[in-house]
Write a protein that holds these residues in place. Sequence first.
Motif, PDB file in Angstrom:
ATOM      1  N   TYR A   1      15.444 110.156  46.549  1.00  0.00           N
ATOM      2  CA  TYR A   1      14.678 109.067  45.938  1.00  0.00           C
ATOM      3  C   TYR A   1      15.604 107.971  45.430  1.00  0.00           C
TER       4      TYR A   1
ATOM      5  N   THR B   1      18.844 107.368  46.224  1.00  0.00           N
ATOM      6  CA  THR B   1      19.833 106.784  47.126  1.00  0.00           C
ATOM      7  C   THR B   1      19.347 106.450  48.532  1.00  0.00           C
ATOM      8  N   ARG B   2      18.182 106.950  48.920  1.00  0.00           N
ATOM      9  CA  ARG B   2      17.747 106.754  50.303  1.00  0.00           C
ATOM     10  C   ARG B   2      16.404 106.046  50.445  1.00  0.00           C
ATOM     11  N   GLY B   3      15.713 105.763  49.322  1.00  0.00           N
ATOM     12  CA  GLY B   3      14.485 104.980  49.388  1.00  0.00           C
ATOM     13  C   GLY B   3      13.205 105.754  49.603  1.00  0.00           C
ATOM     14  N   SER B   4      13.208 107.062  49.379  1.00  0.00           N
ATOM     15  CA  SER B   4      11.959 107.812  49.536  1.00  0.00           C
ATOM     16  C   SER B   4      11.008 107.498  48.386  1.00  0.00           C
TER      17      SER B   4
ATOM     18  N   TRP C   1       7.496 108.468  52.391  1.00  0.00           N
ATOM     19  CA  TRP C   1       8.414 107.363  52.641  1.00  0.00           C
ATOM     20  C   TRP C   1       7.623 106.079  52.744  1.00  0.00           C
TER      21      TRP C   1
ATOM     22  N   THR D   1      12.736 103.372  57.021  1.00  0.00           N
ATOM     23  CA  THR D   1      13.488 103.868  55.853  1.00  0.00           C
ATOM     24  C   THR D   1      13.810 105.338  56.033  1.00  0.00           C
TER      25      THR D   1
END
Length: 83
Positions: A6, A8-11, A30, A35
């Motif tokens: 969440y 660092t990766r945009g979930s 997502w 993403t």
Amino acid sequence: MTESIYRTRGSLGSRLHQAEDGTWVAYAQWPDEETWRRAREAGSANPKAAEKMREGSAALISEEHLQVADDLFQAEPYDKERA
């Protein structure tokens, strides 16, 4: 692991459910497929947490890609007093 993904990766986060037979079901949300693809290509967001998951016998039985048709989820119960 979810918190790392969440942050660092945009979930949009994930949910974990347990069925009456003891089976665990987890899914992540997502904002869009792009993403999600970039996050997968980037590798693990938290290698230590990923190792713990493997040690805990977490097994991916299937991976499904679903499109939300209608989202009526509410984070809080309906409050008649505030309505």
